[in-house]
Scaffold this motif. Sequence first.
Motif, PDB file in Angstrom:
ATOM      1  N   SER A   1     -18.168  15.802 -30.568  1.00 33.71           N
ATOM      2  CA  SER A   1     -18.949  14.691 -31.118  1.00 33.71           C
ATOM      3  C   SER A   1     -20.219  15.186 -31.798  1.00 33.71           C
ATOM      4  N   ARG A   2     -20.907  16.130 -31.143  1.00 32.67           N
ATOM      5  CA  ARG A   2     -22.144  16.649 -31.715  1.00 32.67           C
ATOM      6  C   ARG A   2     -21.873  17.460 -32.980  1.00 32.67           C
ATOM      7  N   ALA A   3     -20.794  18.216 -32.977  1.00 35.45           N
ATOM      8  CA  ALA A   3     -20.448  19.006 -34.163  1.00 35.45           C
ATOM      9  C   ALA A   3     -20.156  18.093 -35.350  1.00 35.45           C
ATOM     10  N   ALA A   4     -19.391  17.039 -35.109  1.00 37.07           N
ATOM     11  CA  ALA A   4     -19.062  16.091 -36.179  1.00 37.07           C
ATOM     12  C   ALA A   4     -20.330  15.449 -36.729  1.00 37.07           C
TER      13      ALA A   4
ATOM     14  N   LEU B   1     -12.197  18.725 -46.128  1.00 33.05           N
ATOM     15  CA  LEU B   1     -13.195  19.638 -46.696  1.00 33.05           C
ATOM     16  C   LEU B   1     -14.189  20.155 -45.659  1.00 33.05           C
ATOM     17  N   LEU B   2     -14.507  19.337 -44.657  1.00 32.09           N
ATOM     18  CA  LEU B   2     -15.560  19.703 -43.702  1.00 32.09           C
ATOM     19  C   LEU B   2     -15.019  20.194 -42.362  1.00 32.09           C
ATOM     20  N   TRP B   3     -13.715  20.249 -42.219  1.00 35.28           N
ATOM     21  CA  TRP B   3     -13.096  20.592 -40.936  1.00 35.28           C
ATOM     22  C   TRP B   3     -13.543  21.957 -40.406  1.00 35.28           C
ATOM     23  N   GLY B   4     -13.584  22.960 -41.231  1.00 39.35           N
ATOM     24  CA  GLY B   4     -13.871  24.315 -40.768  1.00 39.35           C
ATOM     25  C   GLY B   4     -15.192  24.408 -40.031  1.00 39.35           C
ATOM     26  N   GLU B   5     -16.239  23.800 -40.584  1.00 38.60           N
ATOM     27  CA  GLU B   5     -17.557  23.865 -39.953  1.00 38.60           C
ATOM     28  C   GLU B   5     -17.585  23.053 -38.652  1.00 38.60           C
ATOM     29  N   VAL B   6     -16.939  21.874 -38.655  1.00 34.23           N
ATOM     30  CA  VAL B   6     -16.883  21.050 -37.441  1.00 34.23           C
ATOM     31  C   VAL B   6     -16.162  21.792 -36.323  1.00 34.23           C
ATOM     32  N   ARG B   7     -15.015  22.338 -36.620  1.00 33.64           N
ATOM     33  CA  ARG B   7     -14.222  23.072 -35.626  1.00 33.64           C
ATOM     34  C   ARG B   7     -15.006  24.257 -35.053  1.00 33.64           C
ATOM     35  N   ASP B   8     -15.616  25.048 -35.931  1.00 36.72           N
ATOM     36  CA  ASP B   8     -16.316  26.246 -35.471  1.00 36.72           C
ATOM     37  C   ASP B   8     -17.544  25.899 -34.621  1.00 36.72           C
ATOM     38  N   LEU B   9     -18.275  24.870 -35.028  1.00 31.37           N
ATOM     39  CA  LEU B   9     -19.435  24.448 -34.234  1.00 31.37           C
ATOM     40  C   LEU B   9     -19.005  23.925 -32.865  1.00 31.37           C
ATOM     41  N   ALA B  10     -17.946  23.112 -32.838  1.00 30.41           N
ATOM     42  CA  ALA B  10     -17.466  22.552 -31.572  1.00 30.41           C
ATOM     43  C   ALA B  10     -17.036  23.665 -30.616  1.00 30.41           C
ATOM     44  N   HIS B  11     -16.313  24.651 -31.129  1.00 28.94           N
ATOM     45  CA  HIS B  11     -15.876  25.773 -30.286  1.00 28.94           C
ATOM     46  C   HIS B  11     -17.074  26.578 -29.777  1.00 28.94           C
TER      47      HIS B  11
ATOM     48  N   VAL C   1     -22.497  18.037 -38.844  1.00 31.39           N
ATOM     49  CA  VAL C   1     -21.944  18.387 -40.165  1.00 31.39           C
ATOM     50  C   VAL C   1     -22.048  17.202 -41.117  1.00 31.39           C
ATOM     51  N   ILE C   2     -21.771  16.000 -40.616  1.00 31.99           N
ATOM     52  CA  ILE C   2     -21.849  14.810 -41.473  1.00 31.99           C
ATOM     53  C   ILE C   2     -23.285  14.565 -41.932  1.00 31.99           C
ATOM     54  N   ALA C   3     -24.244  14.735 -41.028  1.00 37.49           N
ATOM     55  CA  ALA C   3     -25.648  14.517 -41.389  1.00 37.49           C
ATOM     56  C   ALA C   3     -26.073  15.462 -42.510  1.00 37.49           C
TER      57      ALA C   3
ATOM     58  N   GLU D   1     -14.579  10.977 -38.253  1.00 40.43           N
ATOM     59  CA  GLU D   1     -14.879  11.368 -36.870  1.00 40.43           C
ATOM     60  C   GLU D   1     -13.668  11.154 -35.967  1.00 40.43           C
ATOM     61  N   GLU D   2     -12.958  10.054 -36.164  1.00 46.56           N
ATOM     62  CA  GLU D   2     -11.779   9.794 -35.343  1.00 46.56           C
ATOM     63  C   GLU D   2     -10.689  10.840 -35.585  1.00 46.56           C
ATOM     64  N   ILE D   3     -10.461  11.199 -36.846  1.00 41.89           N
ATOM     65  CA  ILE D   3      -9.461  12.226 -37.159  1.00 41.89           C
ATOM     66  C   ILE D   3      -9.814  13.537 -36.462  1.00 41.89           C
ATOM     67  N   TRP D   4     -11.079  13.938 -36.533  1.00 36.78           N
ATOM     68  CA  TRP D   4     -11.508  15.199 -35.906  1.00 36.78           C
ATOM     69  C   TRP D   4     -11.421  15.137 -34.385  1.00 36.78           C
ATOM     70  N   LEU D   5     -11.922  14.059 -33.787  1.00 34.22           N
ATOM     71  CA  LEU D   5     -12.006  13.985 -32.324  1.00 34.22           C
ATOM     72  C   LEU D   5     -10.641  13.794 -31.673  1.00 34.22           C
ATOM     73  N   LEU D   6      -9.649  13.375 -32.461  1.00 33.78           N
ATOM     74  CA  LEU D   6      -8.294  13.255 -31.918  1.00 33.78           C
ATOM     75  C   LEU D   6      -7.570  14.599 -31.883  1.00 33.78           C
ATOM     76  N   GLN D   7      -8.035  15.592 -32.628  1.00 29.44           N
ATOM     77  CA  GLN D   7      -7.317  16.869 -32.695  1.00 29.44           C
ATOM     78  C   GLN D   7      -7.152  17.530 -31.329  1.00 29.44           C
TER      79      GLN D   7
END
Length: 449
Positions: A323-326, A299-309, A329-331, A348-354
């Motif tokens: 790490s900061r994007a994750a 559900l939260l992937w889109g915002e995490v990905r876009d912020l990280a990029h 968004v979680i906060a 966080e692990e699922i996202w940071l492994l991508q």
Amino acid sequence: MNPKARNQPVPHRIPREQHTISRKNISKAALRVLYRLNEAGYNAYLVGGAVRDLLLGGHPKDFDVATSATPDEVKKLFRNCRLIGRRFRLAHVVYGNEIIEVATFRGTSEEQGEGDRHIVDGRILRDNVWGTIEEDALRRDFRVNAMYYDISDFSVRDYVGGIQDLKDRVLRLIGDPATRYREDPVRMLRAARLAAKLDFRIDPEAAAPFAELGPLLSSVASARLFDESLKMFLTGHGFKSFRMLEQCGLLKFMFPATMRALMRGDKALRSLIEHGLENTDTRVVDGKSVTPAFLFAVLLWGEVRDLAHTWATHGKDAGEAWSRAAAHVIAEQCQRVAIPRRFIITMEEIWLLQPRFEQIQRKKVFRLLAHPRFRAAFDFLLLRAAESTAIGELGQWWGHAQQLPHETLAASLPLYHAGSTGDLDSARAAAPHKRKRRRKPADGKSGAS
């Protein structure tokens, strides 16, 4: 005549031969509670969602009982009973792994009822005023949830028109919708969830206040909204619940980051979310395990990905950007829905492994394959296939790599590859291939001269 009695609804009694509820489909624990309360001289009925689902031909897992006995009187009858709740005082009767929730009939008037009620700005903060079964019916949320199964004569009592709503396949609130939502804003989410679960439509009058009163959900305890999220998305009808939340305009109040990302017109993100929810629904139906961590990661992937990029583009180290994007968004999300820490770690692990899937080097490949969250992260990578052709082919590469013996995979990978920072050509260059078998001549001899 007592004015209070004049306003009470007249029950419509449906005898045993005119409905489909059978005691065979009611848990033995619930029947024990009903019979014990009746034998002790109290009125006791199966009530709510269990009656609704039994009338629809379903097989409910949870059974609730409404009774004239107070919580303390229930506790005296059952040694295996504990009293819970301050907002709503309830009795839980425990039989092994099953809990039967027993609630005393709620009253509508504090003047003549026993107990206490505390209301602030229209919202019920505490409600422990006891009353009659007629009053209890009026205090329930939807008409389809206000039917009572009477164990004494096997009839169904309908006080507010629930039977008709079942036939019409519609959800109607009891009383004024705006007032009922102000009493408890979660009723708006419950309307969306039940409509998705039962494949019912929401009555227009019940849906009308959503836009105005949706912001009230921000005042609901975040831990309670986490529980509501699990009911919506991890009980086999998550895809429909998601669609219904969007349709009702309630998604932005539960998952603002998800709504923002979708509003950017990202079709790949919608594909990821909807396929993720469909896969989860299938696992639930098949009796397989599901985890809230994967659900929230989707559900939260889109915002995490876009912020990280965005942050990586502005010069931040890639690892730090992710790490900061994750964390960001979680906060924000936890202010709405309180996600337990054990699930946050997995998310966080699922996202940071991508981004690590794009690094096709021998040591990094084997390190990733050995990671305890590899399987969840790989399943997530497969959901991302719609993002680009490169991501889709990466998923295929890693799927094939997992099937190869360790030695074969190691021999096919370079110790270092110049383009191993995300270039798909790196994956293609290092892609493991099975050796073709040489075709033997017809006479069975080798082709060597």
